[in-house]
Write a protein that holds these residues in place. Structure first.
Motif, PDB file in Angstrom:
ATOM      1  N   LEU A  25      71.198  38.629  54.937  1.00 38.75           N
ATOM      2  CA  LEU A  25      70.076  38.549  55.877  1.00 38.75           C
ATOM      3  C   LEU A  25      70.245  37.422  56.886  1.00 38.75           C
ATOM      4  O   LEU A  25      69.788  37.523  58.020  1.00 38.75           O
ATOM      5  N   SER A  26      70.865  36.337  56.457  1.00 37.89           N
ATOM      6  CA  SER A  26      70.978  35.161  57.324  1.00 37.89           C
ATOM      7  C   SER A  26      72.267  35.139  58.121  1.00 37.89           C
ATOM      8  O   SER A  26      72.544  34.175  58.833  1.00 37.89           O
ATOM      9  N   PHE A  72      77.523  30.238  59.937  1.00 36.56           N
ATOM     10  CA  PHE A  72      76.916  31.469  60.449  1.00 36.56           C
ATOM     11  C   PHE A  72      77.935  32.218  61.299  1.00 36.56           C
ATOM     12  O   PHE A  72      78.823  31.607  61.914  1.00 36.56           O
ATOM     13  N   SER A  73      77.807  33.525  61.343  1.00 37.78           N
ATOM     14  CA  SER A  73      78.583  34.325  62.294  1.00 37.78           C
ATOM     15  C   SER A  73      77.818  35.609  62.565  1.00 37.78           C
ATOM     16  O   SER A  73      77.252  36.216  61.644  1.00 37.78           O
ATOM     17  N   GLN A  74      77.782  36.025  63.809  1.00 43.10           N
ATOM     18  CA  GLN A  74      76.987  37.189  64.193  1.00 43.10           C
ATOM     19  C   GLN A  74      77.746  38.471  63.869  1.00 43.10           C
ATOM     20  O   GLN A  74      78.451  39.025  64.702  1.00 43.10           O
ATOM     21  N   VAL A 111      66.191  31.671  59.430  1.00 43.88           N
ATOM     22  CA  VAL A 111      67.183  31.751  58.362  1.00 43.88           C
ATOM     23  C   VAL A 111      67.859  30.386  58.234  1.00 43.88           C
ATOM     24  O   VAL A 111      67.916  29.602  59.190  1.00 43.88           O
ATOM     25  N   THR A 112      68.376  30.097  57.041  1.00 46.46           N
ATOM     26  CA  THR A 112      69.034  28.808  56.795  1.00 46.46           C
ATOM     27  C   THR A 112      70.305  29.020  55.997  1.00 46.46           C
ATOM     28  O   THR A 112      70.521  30.064  55.365  1.00 46.46           O
ATOM     29  N   ILE A 155      65.591  34.397  63.138  1.00 45.55           N
ATOM     30  CA  ILE A 155      64.595  34.474  62.075  1.00 45.55           C
ATOM     31  C   ILE A 155      64.946  35.647  61.164  1.00 45.55           C
ATOM     32  O   ILE A 155      65.764  36.505  61.506  1.00 45.55           O
ATOM     33  N   TYR A 156      64.318  35.693  59.975  1.00 49.41           N
ATOM     34  CA  TYR A 156      64.633  36.734  59.007  1.00 49.41           C
ATOM     35  C   TYR A 156      64.410  38.129  59.561  1.00 49.41           C
ATOM     36  O   TYR A 156      65.074  39.084  59.158  1.00 49.41           O
ATOM     37  N   GLY A 157      63.464  38.268  60.486  1.00 50.51           N
ATOM     38  CA  GLY A 157      63.203  39.563  61.112  1.00 50.51           C
ATOM     39  C   GLY A 157      64.229  39.956  62.143  1.00 50.51           C
ATOM     40  O   GLY A 157      64.019  40.928  62.880  1.00 50.51           O
ATOM     41  N   GLN A 158      65.343  39.224  62.202  1.00 50.06           N
ATOM     42  CA  GLN A 158      66.478  39.524  63.086  1.00 50.06           C
ATOM     43  C   GLN A 158      66.084  39.534  64.563  1.00 50.06           C
ATOM     44  O   GLN A 158      66.538  40.355  65.358  1.00 50.06           O
ATOM     45  N   GLN A 159      65.208  38.597  64.887  1.00 50.01           N
ATOM     46  CA  GLN A 159      64.854  38.320  66.264  1.00 50.01           C
ATOM     47  C   GLN A 159      65.106  36.839  66.513  1.00 50.01           C
ATOM     48  O   GLN A 159      65.495  36.106  65.600  1.00 50.01           O
TER      49      GLN A 159
END
Length: 782
Positions: free
Chosen positions: A344-345, A391-393, A501-502, A518-522
Motif C-alpha cells: 500500500l505504501s 519508496f518507489s512508484q 503512508v510511512t 496517502i493510503y488512498g493513493q492520492q
C-alpha cells in the motif's frame, strides 16, 4: 424578494464602529472586546475566516477588556488579530457574496454610525438575500434599526429580535442622553418583535429564521454556535450565477456537442451541487455524454483497491502487518518479509510490472491479463531494497493486493467491489473490468487523434487493481459522498485512507513532486497556499482528474474521453466555489521575490551536467545572458533560475509551485538538490560528459539476454551513438553519462550500466530506473 439558494461561503463579516465618544460628549465609547473575540474564536476554530468592516474603515476603538479572561488575553496579544482591528475594511471594499453571515458587534460605540450607514445596510441585505445569516449582539442590535428589504419594507418584519433592552440602561448617565434612539423602540418601529429576558448574564438569545440575536455578552458563545448550525444547514446548493460561471468553464463545447467531451462533478459540504456532461461519448452515433456515461479512470482506480483492502482490515479479515506470502506463496521468498502495508505504501522493493512488460517486449495493444501481470512479478529474484526502507512508484503492489482480496474473500476484486462497495453505494455504473471483451453499456469510447481525424484506441487490458475501473460522474459523486458520511467503511477507516503512508520507522513519508502520498493513493499538495488532495488517471483516450480541498469541503472532478489532461477544467470548477481568496497568487510574481545579483563568474561555478542515480535522470545547468538556466537532458525546454543567495536558486515558472535548486559541495564534488514545494530532495551529482569514439562504442555492442524474462536486446551503433532494440521495441538511444553508464530515452529503461570481467570485457548490463533496480542482462553474443 424570496431568498436565493446559495453556496455558503466559509467567511463571516463582523460589523464594528469607528466611534470614539458617545455622541458629541467627552465620554469615551468603544466596541465590546468580549463580544468580538468570543465569536471570533469559535468561528476560526471551526474553519471560518472572519473579516471586519466599519463605516470609515481602519482602526476602531476597543474596550470592556478583561485581561484575566483567557480568550480576551489570547487575542489581546495576538498581532494578527489586532492588526485586523487596526485595518478594518470600508463597506465599499467588501463583496457581500463572499460571506455566509454578518454579525453586528456590541459596545456603546455600536449605537453610532452603523444603523444609518447605507453601504452597511446594503451588505446585510445582500448577505441575507443570498441565504445568509444576519446576527447582532447586545448594543450591536442597534445596527438593525433601519434594515429594509429590496422593496423598502422591514427585512425582519414580525421576527423576534433581542439586544440590550432599554430597561437595563442607566438613563441618568451622560452616555445615555447621547443615544440617537432607544433600541427597543427602533426595532419595533421597523416592525420587529423585540424580546428580552428579565435578567442579564443568562445567555439569552433568539433564533428566528435566519436572524440570530443575543441580549448581552453572556450570549456570545451560544448564539455563535447557532449561527454555524444555520450556515451548515443552508449549504444545500449554489446560486444560478455560480452555476453559469461553472458552465463557462466548459464553454468550448457550446454549439459543439459532437466533439469528444467530459463529464464533471462538484461536491460541497457533503452535497452534490454540479453534475453535467459535455460533448460526445461516441462520435459515430453522436451519443451525448451525461452523468451516467462510463469512463476508464486509469491510475485513479488504485484508490478503490486501497479502500477494499482497508475495508477488509476494518472487518478484521486481514492485517496490514501480514506477510504477503501468507496469501500468495508463489511470490519468491526474498529473505525479507513484504507486508500488505509495504504494498500500500509503495515501499515493497518489487520491480514495476509495467516497466517489465515494456522491457520484455509486450506491445501496447497486446491483450494483457491479470495472470500475465502476476507472472512478471513472480519472475523477480532479488528485491530492489529492503521492504519499508525506501519508496518507489511501482504498480506491482496493487496487482498483488487484488490477488490478496481474492484469497481472503474467495471473490475477485471485481466481484468483491461490486457486492461490498458499489452496490451498497448505488454505484450502478461502476465496475472493475477484468475481461477486456466484456461489453459495457453507456460507455464513452476511447479515441486517439491521427492525420485523418480520430480512430479507435481500444484498451486490451484485463488487469485490475492498478487500472481498468470504469465509472460515471454520478457514481464518482456517490463515492466521494461516502467519505463525508460513510455508509461503507468506518470513519476511522476513512481517516486512515487520508493519512500519509510511512516507511518502517512510522515517520518517513513519501513526497514525490506530485505531493505527499496517502493510503488512498492520492497526493497532498497545496494549491496557491490551500491544502489539496489530488490525483489523475490517463489511459488510452481517457483522462480523469480529481481535486479535493478538505478544509473547504470542496471536491471537483472531470472524467473525459477528450484525449487530454483535464486538470485545468477540474481546478477552474473548484475555484468558482471555494468561497475564499487563495492565500497565494495563481502565478508567483517574481518581481516581488527577493533576489541577489551574481556575476557571470559566480554563476559559472554551478554550470555543468548533473546525474541522479536513484531516478536515472540527468540535468544540465548553464549560463546564458548572464543568468543561470536549468534543462532536462533530452529536452529543448529550459527554465531560468533566480538567485536567492549564493547557492540557492528559485526556478522561474508560470505557476504557484515553488521549485528550488540548491548547490553544495561534498567530498570535492558539486551536488545539486532539486525540490518542488515540500517534495523530497532530488539529489544530482555533477559529472563530465564523455566523448566516446565510434571505436570505443563498438566495445559495448552485442546481444544481451535475461533468462528469467526470456528477453533479449541487441546493442548496436547508429548515427547518434549507442542504441538498442528488440523485436517489438522502437529504437532506444543511449547518452553516455559516465564510464560504462548510459542514459536511455525511455522511462522503463532509465539507464544501463555495463559490467566487465577481470579482463575488462563487457559481460552484461544492469537496467536501473526509478521503478526498477539492478535488472541484469547477460551478454551472450558479440
Amino acid at each position: 424578494m424570496s431568498p436565493t439558494l446559495v453556496f455558503s461561503q466559509n467567511k463571516i463579516l463582523f460589523v464594528v464602529s469607528n466611534q470614539d465618544y458617545y455622541g458629541k460628549s467627552k465620554v469615551k465609547a468603544s466596541n465590546h472586546f468580549g463580544e468580538i473575540v468570543v465569536p471570533y474564536d469559535i468561528f476560526t476554530r471551526e474553519g471560518y475566516t472572519v473579516d471586519f468592516v466599519s463605516p470609515k474603515g481602519g482602526a476602531v476603538p476597543i474596550g470592556y477588556i478583561n485581561a484575566s479572561d483567557s480568550i480576551h488575553k489570547k487575542y489581546l496579544y495576538n498581532s494578527f488579530f489586532m492588526n485586523k482591528l487596526k485595518n478594518t475594511l470600508k463597506p465599499l471594499d467588501v463583496v457581500a457574496q463572499n460571506y455566509s453571515a454578518i454579525l453586528y458587534g456590541g459596545g456603546g460605540a455600536a449605537m453610532f454610525g452603523i444603523a444609518e450607514n447605507i453601504a452597511i445596510q446594503n451588505l446585510a441585505r445582500q448577505i441575507f438575500n443570498d441565504n445568509g445569516i444576519v446576527s447582532a449582539i447586545c448594543h450591536g442590535t442597534a445596527g438593525l434599526a433601519y434594515l429594509k428589504d429590496d422593496n423598502g419594507k422591514s427585512l425582519y418584519s414580525g421576527k423576534k429580535i433581542t439586544g440590550f433592552a432599554d430597561k437595563f440602561e442607566d438613563k441618568a448617565e451622560e452616555y445615555y442622553k447621547t443615544f440617537p434612539f432607544a433600541m427597543d423602540e427602533a426595532i419595533k418601529n421597523n416592525e420587529g418583535n423585540f424580546v428580552y429576558a428579565d435578567n442579564l448574564g443568562e445567555s439569552f438569545y433568539v433564533v428566528d429564521g435566519r436572524f440570530v440575536t443575543g441580549q448581552d455578552p453572556s450570549s456570545a458563545s451560544k448564539m455563535t454556535s447557532e449561527i454555524i448550525k444555520l450556515i451548515e444547514k443552508n449549504k444545500f446548493s449554489i446560486p444560478q450565477t455560480t452555476i453559469k460561471k461553472i458552465d463557462k468553464v466548459f464553454s468550448e463545447w457550446d454549439n459543439m456537442p459532437n466533439k469528444l467531451g467530459v463529464a464533471a462533478g462538484l461536491l460541497k459540504d457533503g452535497k452534490i451541487v454540479y453534475l453535467k456532461g459535455f460533448g460526445s461519448a461516441n462520435l459515430n452515433d453522436e451519443i451525448p455524454i451525461n452523468e451516467d456515461t462510463q469512463f476508464q479512470i486509469g491510475a485513479m482506480a488504485k484508490q478503490f483497491t486501497a479502500f477494499a483492502i482497508l475495508l477488509l482490515e476494518d472487518q478484521g479479515k486481514l492485517s496490514l502487518a501480514d506477510d504477503v506470502r501468507k496469501y500468495i506463496p508463489r511470490l519468491n521468498d526474498f529473505g525479507h518479509k513484504i507486508t500488505i502495508k509495504h504494498l500500500l505504501s509503495q515501499s515493497s522493493g518489487l520491480h514495476d510490472f509495467m516497466s517489465l512488460k515494456e522491457i520484455t517486449g509486450w506491445r501496447e495493444k497486446d491483450v494483457f491479463t491479470q495472470k500475465d501481470a502476476l507472472d512478471l512479478i513472480f519472475l523477480q529474484k532479488e528485491l530492489d531494497y529492503v521492504p519499508g526502507t525506501k519508496f518507489s512508484q511501482t504498480s506491482s503492489g496493487f496487482i498483488l493486493l487484488a490477488e490478496i482480496i481474492k484469497q481472503v474473500t474467495g471473490q475477485t476484486l471485481a466481484e468483491f467491489s461490486q457486492e461490498h462497495i458499489f452496490q451498497p453505494l448505488k454505484m450502478n455504473n461502476t465496475l472493475f473490468l477484468d475481461d477486456h471483451e466484456k461489453i459495457i453499456p453507456n460507455i464513452a469510447i476511447s479515441y486517439q487523434s491521427s492525420k485523418n481525424g480520430f480512430k479507435y484506441n481500444p484498451i486490451n487490458y484485463s488487469i485490475v487493481g492498478t487500472t481498468n475501473l470504469y465509472t460515471s460522474a454520478a457514481d464518482m459523486s456517490r463515492w466521494y459522498l461516502n467519505f463525508e458520511n460513510p455508509k461503507v467503511g468506518s470513519k476511522k477507516m476513512i481517516e486512515k485512507l487520508r493519512s500519509p503512508v510511512t516507511l518502517n520507522d512510522g515517520k518517513t513519508t513519501f513526497r514525490p513532486t506530485s505531493g505527499r502520498l496517502i493510503y488512498g493513493q492520492q497526493y497532498e499538495h497545496s494549491e496557491r497556499g490551500l491544502p489539496k488532495i489530488w490525483t489523475f488517471g490517463l489511459e488510452g483516450g481517457y483522462a480523469s482528474n480529481i481535486f479535493i480541498f478538505p478544509n473547504q469541503k470542496v471536491t471537483a472532478f472531470v472524467l473525459g474521453n477528450n484525449i487530454r489532461y483535464n486538470g485545468s477544467l477540474a481546478m477552474r470548477m473548484a475555484q468558482e466555489v471555494l468561497g475564499i481568496d487563495f492565500p497565494e497568487p495563481e502565478n508567483i510574481d517574481f518581481t516581488k521575490v527577493k533576489s541577489i545579483k551574481m556575476s557571470p563568474q559566480q554563476l559559472e561555478s554551478y554550470s555543468g551536467y548533473y546525474w541522479d542515480n536513484d531516478r536515472a535522470s540527468a540535468r544540465r545547468v548553464y549560463v546564458k545572458n548572464d543568468a543561470l538556466y536549468y534543462q532536462s537532458i533530452g529536452t529543448s525546454s529550459e527554465s531560468k533560475l533566480l538567485p536567492l543567495s549564493e547557492n540557492i536558486f528559485q526556478m522561474i515558472l508560470e505557476s504557484d509551485d515553488v521549485v528550488m535548486v540548491k548547490f553544495r559541495k561534498e567530498d570535492g564534488k558539486m551536488k545539486m538538490i532539486y525540490t518542488s514545494g515540500k517534495s523530497d530532495d532530488y539529489v544530482f551529482e555533477v559529472y563530465k560528459p564523455l566523448n566516446i569514439s565510434a571505436t570505443e562504442l563498438s566495445t559495448y555492442t552485442g546481444t544481451f539476454y535475461n533468462k528469467a524474462l526470456k528477453a533479449s536486446y541487441i546493442v548496436s551503433q547508429n548515427e547518434k551513438g549507442l542504441c538498442t532494440s528488440n523485436k517489438s521495441q522502437p529504437v532506444i538511444d543511449f547518452t553516455p553519462i559516465q564510464v560504462d553508464l548510459f542514459l536511455s530515452n525511455i522511462r522503463s529503461f532509465g539507464s544501463i550500466r555495463f559490467v566487465r570481467d577481470k579482463q575488462q570485457k563487457i559481460t552484461g548490463f544492469y537496467i536501473n530506473s526509478d521503478r526498477i533496480k539492478n535488472l541484469f542482462f547477460e551478454k551472450i553474443y558479440n
